[in-house]
Structures are given as structure tokens and as C-alpha cells.
Design a protein around this motif. Structure first.
Motif, PDB file in Angstrom:
ATOM      1  N   VAL A  94      -6.878  -7.293  -5.132  1.00  0.00           N
ATOM      2  CA  VAL A  94      -6.798  -6.734  -6.471  1.00  0.00           C
ATOM      3  C   VAL A  94      -7.973  -7.226  -7.297  1.00  0.00           C
ATOM      4  N   PRO A  95      -8.776  -6.347  -7.861  1.00  0.00           N
ATOM      5  CA  PRO A  95      -9.859  -6.784  -8.720  1.00  0.00           C
ATOM      6  C   PRO A  95      -9.305  -7.514  -9.935  1.00  0.00           C
ATOM      7  N   LYS A 116      -2.773  -7.849  -1.963  1.00  0.00           N
ATOM      8  CA  LYS A 116      -3.810  -7.164  -1.198  1.00  0.00           C
ATOM      9  C   LYS A 116      -3.738  -5.644  -1.275  1.00  0.00           C
ATOM     10  N   HIS A 117      -2.725  -5.118  -1.982  1.00  0.00           N
ATOM     11  CA  HIS A 117      -2.594  -3.664  -2.021  1.00  0.00           C
ATOM     12  C   HIS A 117      -3.613  -3.056  -2.982  1.00  0.00           C
ATOM     13  N   TRP A 118      -4.289  -2.026  -2.518  1.00  0.00           N
ATOM     14  CA  TRP A 118      -5.374  -1.435  -3.313  1.00  0.00           C
ATOM     15  C   TRP A 118      -4.892  -0.664  -4.537  1.00  0.00           C
ATOM     16  N   GLU A 178       9.065  -9.672  -1.892  1.00  0.00           N
ATOM     17  CA  GLU A 178       7.639  -9.728  -2.202  1.00  0.00           C
ATOM     18  C   GLU A 178       7.248  -8.769  -3.317  1.00  0.00           C
ATOM     19  N   TRP A 179       7.935  -7.635  -3.385  1.00  0.00           N
ATOM     20  CA  TRP A 179       7.507  -6.564  -4.274  1.00  0.00           C
ATOM     21  C   TRP A 179       8.352  -6.395  -5.528  1.00  0.00           C
ATOM     22  N   TYR A 234       1.405  -0.157   3.904  1.00  0.00           N
ATOM     23  CA  TYR A 234       2.000  -1.418   3.459  1.00  0.00           C
ATOM     24  C   TYR A 234       0.976  -2.550   3.425  1.00  0.00           C
ATOM     25  N   ARG A 235       0.954  -3.279   2.307  1.00  0.00           N
ATOM     26  CA  ARG A 235       0.214  -4.522   2.139  1.00  0.00           C
ATOM     27  C   ARG A 235       1.067  -5.454   1.280  1.00  0.00           C
ATOM     28  N   SER A 236       0.743  -6.726   1.257  1.00  0.00           N
ATOM     29  CA  SER A 236       1.361  -7.619   0.296  1.00  0.00           C
ATOM     30  C   SER A 236       0.867  -7.233  -1.087  1.00  0.00           C
TER      31      SER A 236
END
Length: 434
Positions: free
Chosen positions: A5-6, A202-204, A136-137, A197-199
Motif C-alpha cells: 500500500v502506498p 499487500k493488497h493493491w 485479517e480483513w 487474495y492478498r493480506s
């Protein structure tokens, strides 16, 4: 495609419901899970005829599945915490899909038991992985709804359509091709999961404000799962009575669902004269309300928490009401009307799913995200052990007497589960934060 994530990412465009898209993947996995596990139950009349099986034989095949499921919950739960949700879930989905397809090659009770054992081992990972993804989400106030979506929605819809889909496939082809077709559905899900799926970190598409909300609930950033050994992870959780309490709660309650999934088609065939067409046309009714019950159970507890109730009070209140409603199972084997028997079964399962939504949420209430899958797997082992013991009992009682005393026992189990909730588990509170 960025992996992180920026720092300045603030835009909410297109990502407001990101966590619900994640939950949709969990929903689809659970639906596939329930289709795969009910293949044998719906196909039992055809398989019994081909292999000349008794109820005790059927029980032994079911025990092969549930015993593997019991062990698999424990092992795959820790496996998810060590390997991570994304890779771990992909592996277990592919494993159980292949195992389900192998059932089509069975030549008797031994080979079918082996393949069902492998299927149970793989399918066990669905719940620890899904609950871990939810932890996590989702923030605490929405976890009940998140679990209801994937667990109640996916399992309820899967259980509802399974008699229709599986019975129709058997009527169109045979029970062997049915195993191949249903098992192959996991290969359609796998690439979607791997791509999307990402954590959260790390999800864009993850928003910074949503990430901050999740992190504010933790006293400090969790240690990376790979940095903690397996034994150290177990030592961190097994000293708490709450963790053991969840296992006892599920030991008694999950057995109810296992019974309905594994034995209801055979009961209606043996004692109410149903054929495969009857299974297809009527048994889906039993599972229909379960889809909505899970959202109701998770939604009510979540709303109570939002209104200031403690997690302990909210969860236990909903579970007390729904646990008592599950006792409707007692009447299923006593009534003469098929419609009434279906209705009573439906009430029992509606209540179970509302109850289970809160039960499955408990690991996320008790420990930090890095240990949720371990606690979920441990409680799943308790559920599997109860199911193994009761399944053997069902086969013996049904062969010796009938299914009527079995339904009476099923109606008593919710009281034992509630006793575990109130007297064994103690207060529902976070016991592991780091």
C-alpha cells in the motif's frame, strides 16, 4: 501490479467493499466444500445398492471422513498460521478437489473410505483458513457478519443445492461421474483466489483508512507467523480455558450438522420411502432457511456489540436462544407427516447456523490474527471428535432400532453445548494480543 500500500494512498474509489469481495471468495470456497462433502450422503442409496452396505458400513465410511476432518482441523489450522492464508488455502483446495474426484474410482468400502479420508483431511482447512482471512480483513464489529456470509451463506447454499445438483447428476449420469464433476469445481475457484487474495498490507486496492482501522484494534503489530515455531504457537493458546471451551462447545453442537448432512437422505429413503427423485425435490427445503439464519445470528450479535453490549454478553445471548431452538430435532423421528419432519429439521438447522456463526467467530474474539487459524483448527478438532463418536453410534442404533432415538439424542446435544459455553468456557474476552 504493486504488492504494498502506498503511504499516501487515500482514494476510496472502487474499494469500499473490498473486504466483501474477499468474503465472496470464501463464500464460494465454502459452497464448493459443502457440495463435495455431501456427494456421498446423497449418493448413499445408489452406493449402498451397488456395494451391499449396512448402516454400520455407511457409518464407517462417514467416520473415515470425519476422523480425517478432525485431525485435519488441528493440523491445517497451524499450517495456515505458518504458511499464510493465501498459499495455504490454495493448497488445501486443490488437495480436496483431487480427493473428491478419486472417489469415482472406488471399488468397495475400503477404497471409498480411503478417498473420503483424504477428502476430509483437505476440506478441514476451509474453516481455519476462512476464519483467519476474516480476522485479517474485518474489524471486530463486522466479523460476525463476515463469518455469516462465508459460513452460513456458503454452507447453507451449498447444503441446500447439494441434494438437487448431486441427485440430478446421478440421474443424468451415475454416481461415479457425479464425483468427477463436483470435484472439478475446485479447479475453477483456485485461479480466482490466487489472483485476488492478498493480506491487507499487500493488497493493491486496500485503502489506508481501512488498514488503519484494522490495526487500531491491535495493541502492537503481530509477529510474523513464520517467526514463531509450531510448539510455541500451541503453548500460547492452550493454557486458556476459553480455547478449550470453544472446542467443547463445538464437540456437541457441530455433531448436529454432521448428522443432518450425512444421514438425512438415508433416513428419508429407509424410513419414509423416498427415491432419488424425492431427495432431489424435497431435501433442499431443510437447508433453505440456513442461508438467512447465519446472517441473522451474526447480524444480531454485531448489532448488540455496536449498541454497547460486551462481546461476551452479545454472543452468549444469541447462542442461548438459538441453542434452545435446536432441540426441535427431537420431534423429527416421532411425527408421521413428512412435511412436519422436514419443517422440524429445517428449524433445527436454521438455529444451528445462527448458533454456529457466533461459534466460528469466537477464535477471532479470543486471540490475535496470527493465532486465529490455530484456535479455529483446535476447536474444529473437538467438533470432529464429537462427530466421529456420534456417527458410529448412529449406525449401530439405526441398524438395531431405528432413527427415532437418534433424533432424540440429536435434540439433547444443544443443551450440552450450552453447558460448555456457560460453565466451561468462561468469559469471551481477548486472551492473546501479541
Amino acid at each position: 501490479m504493486p504488492d504494498a500500500v502506498p503511504a499516501d494512498k487515500q482514494s476510496s474509489s472502487g474499494v469500499k467493499n473490498l473486504r466483501w469481495w474477499i468474503c465472496t471468495l470464501l463464500f464460494l470456497a465454502t459452497l464448493i466444500n459443502y457440495l463435495d462433502r455431501q456427494t456421498f450422503a446423497v449418493a448413499t442409496p445408489a452406493i449402498v445398492e451397488e456395494f451391499s452396505l449396512s448402516n454400520d458400513d455407511v457409518a464407517n465410511i462417514n467416520i473415515a471422513f470425519t476422523s480425517a476432518y478432525m485431525i485435519g482441523q488441528l493440523v491445517t489450522g497451524r499450517f495456515m498460521d505458518v504458511l499464510g492464508t493465501r498459499a495455504g488455502f490454495l493448497i488445501i483446495m486443490l488437495f480436496w478437489s483431487v480427493s473428491g474426484m478419486l472417489c469415482s474410482t472406488a471399488r468397495g468400502i475400503v477404497s471409498l473410505s480411503i478417498f473420503r479420508f483424504l477428502l476430509g483431511w483437505g476440506e478441514a482447512g476451509n474453516w481455519p483458513a476462512s476464519v483467519k482471512a476474516i480476522s485479517e480483513w474485518f474489524p471486530t464489529r463486522q466479523r460476525g457478519l463476515g463469518v455469516a456470509y462465508f459460513s452460513g451463506g456458503g454452507s447453507g447454499l451449498g447444503a441446500m443445492i447439494a441434494p438437487v445438483v448431486i441427485a440430478q447428476l446421478i440421474l443424468w449420469t451415475d454416481w461415479r461421474w457425479m464425483f468427477v464433476i463436483v470435484g472439478a469445481t475446485g479447479f475453477l475457484w483456485a485461479p480466482l483466489w490466487l489472483w485476488f487474495y492478498r493480506s491487507p498490507e499487500k493488497h493493491w486496492l486496500m485503502r489506508r483508512d481501512e488498514l488503519d482501522e484494522l490495526r487500531q484494534e491491535q495493541s502492537q503489530k503481530p509477529e510474523s507467523p513464520q517467526k514463531q515455531g509450531v510448539l510455541a504457537g500451541w503453548r500460547a493458546v492452550l493454557r486458556y480455558r476459553q480455547v478449550w471451551g470453544v472446542a467443547f462447545v463445538r464437540f456437541f453442537s457441530d455433531t448436529i450438522l454432521w448428522f443432518y448432512l450425512a444421514w438425512l437422505p438415508k433416513y428419508f429413503v429407509d424410513e419414509r420411502g423416498y427415491q432419488m427423485e424425492g431427495i432431489r425435490d424435497h431435501l433442499w427445503i431443510v437447508f433453505l432457511p440456513a442461508i438467512f439464519a447465519s446472517f441473522l445470528g451474526g447480524g444480531i450479535s454485531g448489532r448488540l456489540i455496536e449498541r454497547g453490549w460486551s462481546v461476551n454478553r452479545a454472543r452468549k445471548t444469541v447462542m442461548l436462544v438459538t441453542g434452545l431452538m435446536m432441540m426441535s430435532s427431537i420431534g423429527v423421528g416421532l411425527v408421521e407427516s413428512d412435511v412436519t419432519a422436514l419443517l422440524l429439521s429445517s428449524i433445527a438447522l436454521l438455529s444451528f447456523y445462527a448458533y454456529s456463526t457466533n461459534t466460528l467467530t469466537l477464535p477471532a474474539d479470543l486471540v490475535s490474527p496470527r493465532l486465529v487459524a490455530s484456535v479455529s483448527g483446535f476447536s474444529g478438532m473437538g467438533a470432529g471428535l464429537g462427530s466421529v463418536l456420534f456417527t458410529k453410534l448412529v449406525g449401530t442404533i439405526a441398524d438395531t432400532y431405528s432413527f427415532t432415538p437418534v433424533f432424540i439424542l440429536i435434540g439433547i446435544l444443544p443443551l450440552l453445548s450450552l453447558a460448555s459455553l456457560f460453565f466451561v468456557m468462561g468469559p469471551i474476552t481477548r486472551v492473546v494480543r501479541d
